[in-house]
Design a protein around this motif. Structure first.
Motif, PDB file in Angstrom:
ATOM      1  N   ARG A  55      23.637  68.153 -14.177  1.00 34.82           N
ATOM      2  CA  ARG A  55      23.186  67.613 -12.897  1.00 34.82           C
ATOM      3  C   ARG A  55      24.352  67.368 -11.935  1.00 34.82           C
ATOM      4  NH1 ARG A  55      18.788  65.603 -10.616  1.00 34.82           N
ATOM      5  NH2 ARG A  55      18.909  63.816  -9.208  1.00 34.82           N
ATOM      6  N   TYR A  56      25.486  66.902 -12.451  1.00 33.27           N
ATOM      7  CA  TYR A  56      26.625  66.613 -11.593  1.00 33.27           C
ATOM      8  C   TYR A  56      27.834  67.498 -11.943  1.00 33.27           C
ATOM      9  CZ  TYR A  56      23.798  62.432 -10.877  1.00 33.27           C
ATOM     10  OH  TYR A  56      22.778  61.575 -10.611  1.00 33.27           O
TER      11      TYR A  56
ATOM     12  N   LEU B 282      15.738  59.060 -14.825  1.00 31.10           N
ATOM     13  CA  LEU B 282      15.999  59.664 -13.532  1.00 31.10           C
ATOM     14  C   LEU B 282      15.850  58.630 -12.429  1.00 31.10           C
ATOM     15  CD1 LEU B 282      13.987  62.880 -14.280  1.00 31.10           C
ATOM     16  CD2 LEU B 282      16.363  62.892 -13.585  1.00 31.10           C
TER      17      LEU B 282
ATOM     18  N   ARG C 120      22.672  64.929  -3.979  1.00 30.93           N
ATOM     19  CA  ARG C 120      22.594  64.138  -5.202  1.00 30.93           C
ATOM     20  C   ARG C 120      23.820  63.245  -5.360  1.00 30.93           C
ATOM     21  NH1 ARG C 120      20.692  68.862  -7.392  1.00 30.93           N
ATOM     22  NH2 ARG C 120      22.607  69.338  -8.525  1.00 30.93           N
TER      23      ARG C 120
ATOM     24  N   ARG D   7      18.715  74.269 -18.244  1.00 35.99           N
ATOM     25  CA  ARG D   7      19.583  73.194 -17.770  1.00 35.99           C
ATOM     26  C   ARG D   7      19.615  72.041 -18.748  1.00 35.99           C
ATOM     27  NH1 ARG D   7      18.291  73.105 -11.247  1.00 35.99           N
ATOM     28  NH2 ARG D   7      18.399  75.351 -10.966  1.00 35.99           N
TER      29      ARG D   7
ATOM     30  N   ALA E 204      15.438  66.464  -6.075  1.00 40.12           N
ATOM     31  CA  ALA E 204      15.896  67.008  -7.361  1.00 40.12           C
ATOM     32  C   ALA E 204      14.958  68.099  -7.861  1.00 40.12           C
ATOM     33  CB  ALA E 204      15.997  65.881  -8.385  1.00 40.12           C
TER      34      ALA E 204
ATOM     35  N   ALA F 176      16.065  69.510 -16.779  1.00 39.97           N
ATOM     36  CA  ALA F 176      16.942  69.014 -15.728  1.00 39.97           C
ATOM     37  C   ALA F 176      17.596  67.700 -16.099  1.00 39.97           C
ATOM     38  CB  ALA F 176      16.168  68.853 -14.422  1.00 39.97           C
ATOM     39  N   ALA F 177      16.941  66.895 -16.989  1.00 40.02           N
ATOM     40  CA  ALA F 177      17.519  65.599 -17.394  1.00 40.02           C
ATOM     41  C   ALA F 177      16.794  65.096 -18.614  1.00 40.02           C
ATOM     42  CB  ALA F 177      17.411  64.585 -16.259  1.00 40.02           C
TER      43      ALA F 177
ATOM     44  N   ALA G   7      15.872  71.989  -8.414  1.00 38.96           N
ATOM     45  CA  ALA G   7      15.742  72.583  -9.751  1.00 38.96           C
ATOM     46  C   ALA G   7      14.843  73.807  -9.742  1.00 38.96           C
ATOM     47  CB  ALA G   7      15.199  71.536 -10.727  1.00 38.96           C
TER      48      ALA G   7
END
Length: 929
Positions: free
Chosen positions: A165-166, A341, A197, A160, A351, A336-337, A355
């Motif tokens: 995420r979006y 966050l 989210r 990811r 989240a 994930a990011a 994930a």
């Protein structure tokens, strides 16, 4: 130099372009002459022996170089060819062949493109290549789903990126792949996770397309979800996983002796279909970490989605790691990011569960305090395993098995020490060896440290070491076991150091961050960098200091305790080194700030003799500290240095807000504000409120900011603090503009500028006139707004900070655009974009580029406008939707302008796609910032 030539695709590159591409705005003093010193070694390396100058792969002429790409093969050229072929194949309907071609293209990427190369040119190329990789990946995923290869698609989707995420398109592919693998519940959960989210973090609902897909999953509509061919297939064969697992397990140091039974308990099989939890508890130094790491390494092959390790630092001398911090790190480990966050535990937990729900992970949690630290970190994927190590037993945690680790029995301890010393040496003194084991009380950490000293001192006997340890009465706090302590072994290492190394070791115990470079200890010791580096390297050799990567150092937590205890024994020296460390962070933060010296910080010590040539050096040094800067404020408070804590928190505000790190800014300010009553600097009680309100404006917390600015205004008037009074008034005006109260903002700014005793400050004055100009703009008084921006520019010019000036020019250009003065707008915007690029302000750069595109279109060049809008979109992708409140607004603004540019070129369908994208942005319109 090689990259700057090759990536021009054989085009002529001027000396100026090369200088800027390689060195940016700080070229070598020798100027263009330095180019030959780089090009000539490249020619020697790349050309065959005897190649004439005119036949070299690097051609040259007066004022230029060119790489003859027709004579070489480039991976970027291969990438372009493979990508074009793959997309052509996909368009023809040969999906299986397209998958192979897309996989071949993606295989050309090995890590980050141009990794480690600095400069704007390399960064732009990195972004371009990364975007190309993203597009190829999406094409491949779509082909896999269309082919019914759902397992392969899910394997790819486990990797990811922050933008995922979006991303509702990726969510749709994930839901279809999960459904195709007969995992309907997980497909529904994936939608609900995205919905939570979007609702909680952005205040919006998923788009119509993905909502229809969710309803199709509920209906189990195979044809709608899988397509006619896949829906009609009798079987959906599973594919082997190809995902490369993340492995963050520490190195497996040394031989594990006497733990066979416990190791078998940790690695034994457990019931499938659930998350299994095994706890390991025991006293400090008993070897819990070594055991769980060895067990994890033996188990790692069973967990295809990764093996993660988190040190929760329950008994660390550093601040304990909260579940929120641990979740942020874990999410980044899984990809994930990459940006900041959410800070709330509930949002982060949701989240993390979303994930990990499709994954089978192995998670090691070390140095745990209680079950409350563990519960939020448990992965959601069935079949995952969690190994928990801590000093305390955790009866409140539902565990499949509990292992209590005792000190090694005598035989095991002797075997461990014999393994370290060697059979021959230990057998010469069997009685002394047994006595040394007794003094260490069977603790593996103590045995290893003591054995290491004997390894490094071949002339010492075991009996001699036993005598030294028996005579040492000092104890290491929590590591005390009966009347024995690991500190005795630490002290032996310290006693062998030279006097300057001993002082350096004591100073390192006072460093306020976990990791540090040579600058901090050099300041604390008052020594030159090269001399300090020599001391640090000596401590690395003595195994008292770790070097996780070149130029960065850290102390093991237990060693840091020892270093601090030694420093506390010399309180005068400790106070001096501690103050020097805090002063370094204060100087760096104030020098990096756009607020300016000295008027931006009218109280507290001004930078003097700081090792930073300019604001860029200071900012780069702060960047290296990563997420530990707020901890420096907490460290200062813990040691009673409240003034330094307040000064540092204030000075970091501009640095944090420029980078969109608003949560860190507020954290540092809250720590300082909680103790501001203890500060001797009376201005801090007002300044910190102004700073918190200022940060709140960036976060769009207008009611919060207005309350704090009002409180600061009252306090400043009572305390006769004109600079803070002016800041509070200007801050209130910024809130007024943000909520559409232009007239009130104008009067507040006027009051702020007219504070009779307010000292001159270019930053405050420039911001004040900018806000006043925006207020006039809000009221449609364009010429008045331009007059204010002109005054703001005068002060911004004096500040010599590119971001401040670029911001002023950008706002002035907006007025010219509104009035149809496109030439003036273009001139200002070009300057503004250059300045904010120099300052690294991605948001303002994207904003300026898209407005420059609008100006180009208005002057009859829609083609250039399209290119500029696309550049703006590339900059926009560097922002994080979690940290930038105007993320959605900016995307909508750019795409709307791009749509109009497409219309001007007659590309109706392209324009329609952009306008539709505006409507699909998961946000709502809000006022232009």
């Amino acid at each position: 130099m090689l990259a700057a030539l090759l990536l021009r695709q054989g085009a002529v590159v001027s000396h100026e372009q090369l200088m800027h591409g390689v060195w940016g705005e700080e070229p070598p003093a020798s100027g263009h002459k330095v180019l030959a010193s780089h090009v000539n070694p490249l020619r020697r390396a790349l050309d065959a022996d005897g190649t004439r100058h005119t036949e070299s792969v690097i051609r040259s002429g007066k004022g230029w170089y060119r790489f003859a790409v027709d004579r070489v093969r480039l991976d970027v050229a291969d990438l372009s060819e493979r990508g074009v072929d793959a997309r052509r194949t996909k368009a023809s309907g040969e999906l299986a062949r397209a998958v192979d071609q897309l996989s071949s293209a993606l295989a050309l990427f090995r890590g980050e493109p141009l990794a480690g190369l600095p400069g704007a040119f390399a960064q732009a190329e990195r972004e371009r290549l990364s975007e190309r990789r993203r597009g190829l990946r999406l094409d491949r995923l779509e082909c896999l789903v269309l082919l019914g290869r759902f397992g392969d698609a899910l394997d790819d989707l486990t990797v990811r990126f922050p933008s995922d995420r979006y991303d509702e398109s990726l969510l749709a592919l994930r839901m279809r792949a999960l459904y195709g693998c007969e995992r309907q519940a997980e497909a529904l959960n994936a939608y609900q996770g995205m919905r939570v989210r979007l609702r909680d973090e952005l205040g919006v609902e998923p788009g119509e397309g993905v909502r229809r897909l969710y309803e199709a999953v509920l209906r189990q509509d195979d044809e709608d979800l899988l397509g006619p061919a896949a829906a009609g297939s009798a079987t959906r064969p599973a594919r082997p996983r190809t995902r490369r697992a993340v492995n963050e397990l520490p190195g497996d140091a040394g031989r594990l002796i006497g733990r066979e039974e416990e190791l078998a308990q940790l690695t034994g099989a457990y019931a499938p279909g659930s998350v299994s939890i095994v706890t390991v508890d025991g006293t400090a130094g008993v070897g819990k970490t070594a055991l769980v790491v060895r067990a994890a390494r033996e188990l790692s092959d069973r967990y295809p989605d990764g093996s993660l390790f988190v040190d929760l630092r329950a008994h660390s001398t550093q601040r304990r790691q909260t579940p929120e911090q641990a979740l942020q790190r874990l999410l980044r480990s899984l990809g994930a990011a990459k940006g900041e966050l959410p800070s709330g535990l509930e949002e982060l937990t949701a989240a993390w569960r979303a994930a990990t729900s499709p994954l089978r992970l192995l998670l090691v949690l070390d140095d745990v305090l209680d079950a409350d630290q563990v519960r939020p970190l448990l992965p959601a994927g069935a079949g995952s395993r969690v190994l928990v190590a801590g000093r305390r037993r955790l009866p409140e945690l539902d565990a499949d098995r509990r292992v209590t680790l005792e000190p090694l029995r005598s035989r095991g301890a002797v075997l461990l020490l014999t393994h370290i010393l060697g059979e021959e040496r230990a057998s010469r003194e069997p009685e002394a060896t047994r006595r040394l084991v007794g003094l260490c009380d069977g603790l593996p950490l103590a045995l290893r440290i003591a054995g290491s000293r004997l390894q490094n001192r071949r002339t010492w006997t075991v009996e001699y070491l036993v005598g030294r340890m028996a005579d040492d009465e000092r104890r290491l706090g929590e590591l005390t076991v009966g009347d024995r302590s690991v500190e005795a072994a630490f002290r032996l290492s310290y006693d062998q150091l030279a006097p300057d190394e001993q002082r350096g070791f004591r100073a390192l115990g006072q460093v306020p961050t976990v990791e540090f470079d040579v600058l901090a200890p050099a300041a604390m010791l008052g020594r030159p960098l090269h001399d300090t580096e020599r001391i640090l390297e000596s401590l690395v050799d003595a195994n008292l200091l770790q070097q996780p990567r070149p130029g960065r150092y850290r102390l093991h937590d237990l060693v840091r305790v020892h270093a601090r205890r030694l420093a506390e024994a010399l309180p005068g020296e400790a106070a001096g080194t501690r103050a020097a460390a805090l002063r370094l962070y204060l100087d760096a933060a104030r020098i990096a700030s756009d607020w300016g010296l000295p008027t931006g910080f009218p109280s507290g010590p001004q930078p003097c003799g700081a090792p930073f040539a300019n604001w860029r050096d200071a900012e780069n040094w702060l960047d290296a500290a990563g997420g530990e800067l707020a901890d420096v404020v907490g460290y200062a408070v813990a040691l009673g240095e409240v003034d330094h804590a307040c000064w540092i928190a204030e000075a970091l505000v501009d640095y944090f807000t420029r980078q969109g790190r608003y949560h860190e800014s507020q954290t540092a300010l809250e720590i300082a504000l909680a103790h501001v009553a203890e500060a001797t600097d009376p201005r801090m009680a007002i300044a910190l409120r102004n700073c918190s309100a200022y940060t709140g404006v960036y976060q769009r917390r207008y009611a919060y900011s207005r309350a704090l600015f009002t409180e600061a205004l009252d306090l400043s008037r009572h305390g006769l603090e004109p600079i803070e009074e002016a800041r509070a008034l200007v801050g209130l005006a910024s809130v007024d503009v943000s909520v559409g109260e232009g007239e009130q903002a104008i009067s507040r700014v006027a009051a702020g500028l007219n504070v009779s005793r307010a000292p001159h400050n270019d930053w405050v004055a420039s911001i004040a006139y900018v806000i006043q100009g925006l207020a006039h703009q809000l009221e449609r008084r364009n010429e008045d707004a331009l007059a204010c921006f002109a005054k703001a520019r005068t002060h911004a010019d004096r500040s010599r900070r590119p971001r401040l000036l670029g911001r002023v020019l950008s706002f002035a250009a907006d007025i010219h655009l509104r009035l149809g003065r496109y030439a003036e707008a273009k001139s200002l915007l070009r300057q503004a974009v250059h300045l904010v690029e120099e300052a690294g302000d991605v948001f303002l750069c994207a904003r300026g580029l898209t407005r420059l595109g609008t100006a180009e279109q208005a002057e009859g060049d829609p083609g250039t406008a399209v290119a500029l809008h696309h550049q703006a979109l590339m900059q926009h992708r560097l922002l994080s939707p979690l940290t930038e409140p105007a993320y959605d607004w900016l995307e909508m603004d750019i795409r709307s302008r791009l749509g109009h540019a497409y219309l001007a070129t007659g590309r109706i369908h392209a324009a329609l796609a952009q306008f539709q994208a505006v409507l699909d942005v998961p946000g709502r319109p809000w006022a232009t910032p």
